[in-house]
Design a protein around this motif. Structure first.
Motif, PDB file in Angstrom:
ATOM      1  N   SER A 176       0.840  -1.202   0.000  1.00  0.00           N
ATOM      2  CA  SER A 176       0.000   0.000   0.000  1.00  0.00           C
ATOM      3  C   SER A 176       0.873   1.251   0.000  1.00  0.00           C
ATOM      4  CB  SER A 176      -0.921   0.016   1.228  1.00  0.00           C
ATOM      5  OG  SER A 176      -1.699   1.189   1.258  1.00  0.00           O
ATOM      6  N   VAL A 177       0.593   2.156  -0.943  1.00  0.00           N
ATOM      7  CA  VAL A 177       1.388   3.392  -1.037  1.00  0.00           C
ATOM      8  C   VAL A 177       0.869   4.474  -0.093  1.00  0.00           C
ATOM      9  CG1 VAL A 177       2.069   2.937  -3.406  1.00  0.00           C
ATOM     10  CG2 VAL A 177      -0.005   4.235  -2.967  1.00  0.00           C
ATOM     11  N   VAL A 178      -0.220   4.190   0.628  1.00  0.00           N
ATOM     12  CA  VAL A 178      -0.756   5.146   1.600  1.00  0.00           C
ATOM     13  C   VAL A 178      -1.119   4.406   2.881  1.00  0.00           C
ATOM     14  CG1 VAL A 178      -1.666   6.764  -0.103  1.00  0.00           C
ATOM     15  CG2 VAL A 178      -3.104   4.888   0.698  1.00  0.00           C
ATOM     16  N   ASN A 179      -1.203   5.151   3.972  1.00  0.00           N
ATOM     17  CA  ASN A 179      -1.758   4.637   5.216  1.00  0.00           C
ATOM     18  C   ASN A 179      -3.251   4.940   5.209  1.00  0.00           C
ATOM     19  OD1 ASN A 179       0.892   4.037   6.213  1.00  0.00           O
ATOM     20  ND2 ASN A 179       1.115   6.184   6.797  1.00  0.00           N
ATOM     21  N   LEU A 180      -4.067   3.958   5.545  1.00  0.00           N
ATOM     22  CA  LEU A 180      -5.515   4.135   5.507  1.00  0.00           C
ATOM     23  C   LEU A 180      -6.108   4.038   6.909  1.00  0.00           C
ATOM     24  CD1 LEU A 180      -6.456   1.934   2.411  1.00  0.00           C
ATOM     25  CD2 LEU A 180      -6.154   4.406   2.480  1.00  0.00           C
ATOM     26  N   LEU A 181      -7.156   4.814   7.133  1.00  0.00           N
ATOM     27  CA  LEU A 181      -7.864   4.769   8.406  1.00  0.00           C
ATOM     28  C   LEU A 181      -9.352   4.937   8.130  1.00  0.00           C
ATOM     29  CD1 LEU A 181      -7.045   4.481  11.392  1.00  0.00           C
ATOM     30  CD2 LEU A 181      -7.199   6.969  11.581  1.00  0.00           C
ATOM     31  N   GLN A 182     -10.165   4.104   8.760  1.00  0.00           N
ATOM     32  CA  GLN A 182     -11.601   4.159   8.551  1.00  0.00           C
ATOM     33  C   GLN A 182     -12.209   5.401   9.210  1.00  0.00           C
ATOM     34  OE1 GLN A 182     -13.864   2.216   6.869  1.00  0.00           O
ATOM     35  NE2 GLN A 182     -12.136   1.141   5.945  1.00  0.00           N
ATOM     36  N   LYS A 202       4.792  10.466  14.057  1.00  0.00           N
ATOM     37  CA  LYS A 202       3.639  11.092  13.424  1.00  0.00           C
ATOM     38  C   LYS A 202       3.423  10.444  12.063  1.00  0.00           C
ATOM     39  CE  LYS A 202       3.666  15.582  15.705  1.00  0.00           C
ATOM     40  NZ  LYS A 202       2.384  15.312  16.397  1.00  0.00           N
ATOM     41  N   GLN A 203       2.225   9.915  11.840  1.00  0.00           N
ATOM     42  CA  GLN A 203       1.894   9.232  10.592  1.00  0.00           C
ATOM     43  C   GLN A 203       0.672   9.895   9.969  1.00  0.00           C
ATOM     44  OE1 GLN A 203       3.828   7.013   9.396  1.00  0.00           O
ATOM     45  NE2 GLN A 203       4.956   6.156  11.118  1.00  0.00           N
ATOM     46  N   THR A 204       0.740  10.094   8.660  1.00  0.00           N
ATOM     47  CA  THR A 204      -0.387  10.685   7.937  1.00  0.00           C
ATOM     48  C   THR A 204      -1.252   9.588   7.337  1.00  0.00           C
ATOM     49  OG1 THR A 204       0.883  12.677   7.410  1.00  0.00           O
ATOM     50  CG2 THR A 204      -1.062  12.233   6.063  1.00  0.00           C
ATOM     51  N   PHE A 205      -2.546   9.638   7.624  1.00  0.00           N
ATOM     52  CA  PHE A 205      -3.490   8.634   7.154  1.00  0.00           C
ATOM     53  C   PHE A 205      -4.466   9.246   6.154  1.00  0.00           C
ATOM     54  CE2 PHE A 205      -2.046   7.038  11.189  1.00  0.00           C
ATOM     55  CZ  PHE A 205      -1.965   5.662  11.021  1.00  0.00           C
ATOM     56  N   ARG A 214       3.442   1.500   3.132  1.00  0.00           N
ATOM     57  CA  ARG A 214       4.869   1.761   2.997  1.00  0.00           C
ATOM     58  C   ARG A 214       5.311   3.074   3.659  1.00  0.00           C
ATOM     59  NH1 ARG A 214       4.472  -0.450  -2.407  1.00  0.00           N
ATOM     60  NH2 ARG A 214       4.628   1.614  -3.337  1.00  0.00           N
ATOM     61  N   PRO A 215       4.489   4.159   3.620  1.00  0.00           N
ATOM     62  CA  PRO A 215       4.948   5.384   4.282  1.00  0.00           C
ATOM     63  C   PRO A 215       5.298   5.184   5.758  1.00  0.00           C
ATOM     64  CG  PRO A 215       3.071   5.853   2.878  1.00  0.00           C
ATOM     65  CD  PRO A 215       3.204   4.362   2.913  1.00  0.00           C
ATOM     66  N   SER A 216       4.478   4.396   6.470  1.00  0.00           N
ATOM     67  CA  SER A 216       4.745   4.148   7.891  1.00  0.00           C
ATOM     68  C   SER A 216       5.982   3.283   8.069  1.00  0.00           C
ATOM     69  CB  SER A 216       3.546   3.457   8.550  1.00  0.00           C
ATOM     70  OG  SER A 216       2.472   4.344   8.697  1.00  0.00           O
TER      71      SER A 216
END
Length: 201
Positions: free
Chosen positions: A6-12, A58-61, A76-78
């Motif tokens: 995954s190229v992004v971090n996801l959050l519901q 600090k992680q961006t979701f 992958r960003p995390s």
């Protein structure tokens, strides 16, 4: 869940709501496309402190509202920010601890079993990517020229995205004649055949 692909971090969105942070986000339409062609609608982005003892980073979701068996996905960003290495075989993540040492996170086998059961149930339902998209006409004078947008978007989001696509419809290439300015060094079709060979009829 951790996903190396995954190229992004996801959050519901439901997680953001339970955290009482929904008022801090600005809803907007952004489409994410998965490996299998499934499209998800990103609502906004949020930066949170993520604790992987003893490290806090600090992680961006990217916030999504599509149904999922996971509350969130660390992509992958995390992993890059944590300088982490994952092991599928041992179901572990190891990461560098600033100042020396290595941290470790182990998977929850019972939770994995629940995830597998949820996935099997989703397979029985028979999800189809095309059910999450609908066609819009980009040019009323040429109705055959269409694009797909997410069917789960709100009416306002659909209108905003449709206006944007129609305004920029000139960037779409419908045939090779629409791309006369492309340098052959960028894209060129060639038939690799022996120029001395005679055609067989």
């Amino acid at each position: 869940m951790v996903d190396n692909g995954s190229v992004v971090n996801l959050l519901q969105l439901s997680v953001i709501q339970k955290m009482g942070l929904e008022s801090t986000i600005i809803r907007r339409a952004e489409v994410l496309t998965g490996f299998n062609g499934h499209t998800s609608t990103a609502i906004d982005h949020i930066t949170l402190d993520v604790k992987t003892p003893p490290v806090v980073s600090k992680q961006t979701f990217t916030i999504v509202s599509d149904p999922s068996p996971y509350n969130g996905i660390l992509g992958r960003p995390s992993l890059i920010k944590l300088d982490a290495v994952t092991s599928v075989k041992y179901q572990k993540i190891r990461f560098r601890i600033p100042g020396g040492g290595v941290g470790e996170i182990k998977s929850d086998q019972q939770l994995q079993q629940v995830d597998r059961e949820d996935g099997a149930q989703a397979d029985k339902i028979g999800w189809k990517p095309e059910e999450d998209a609908e066609d819009i006409i980009l040019d009323p004078q040429q109705p055959e020229k269409t694009a797909k947008i997410g069917s789960r978007l709100s009416p306002d989001e659909k209108e905003e995205l449709t206006i944007f696509l129609r305004k920029n419809r000139d960037i779409f290439a419908w045939s090779p004649s629409d791309m006369p300015g492309i340098d052959p060094k960028v894209a060129c079709h060639k038939l690799h055949v022996d120029p001395t060979a005679k055609p067989v009829i």
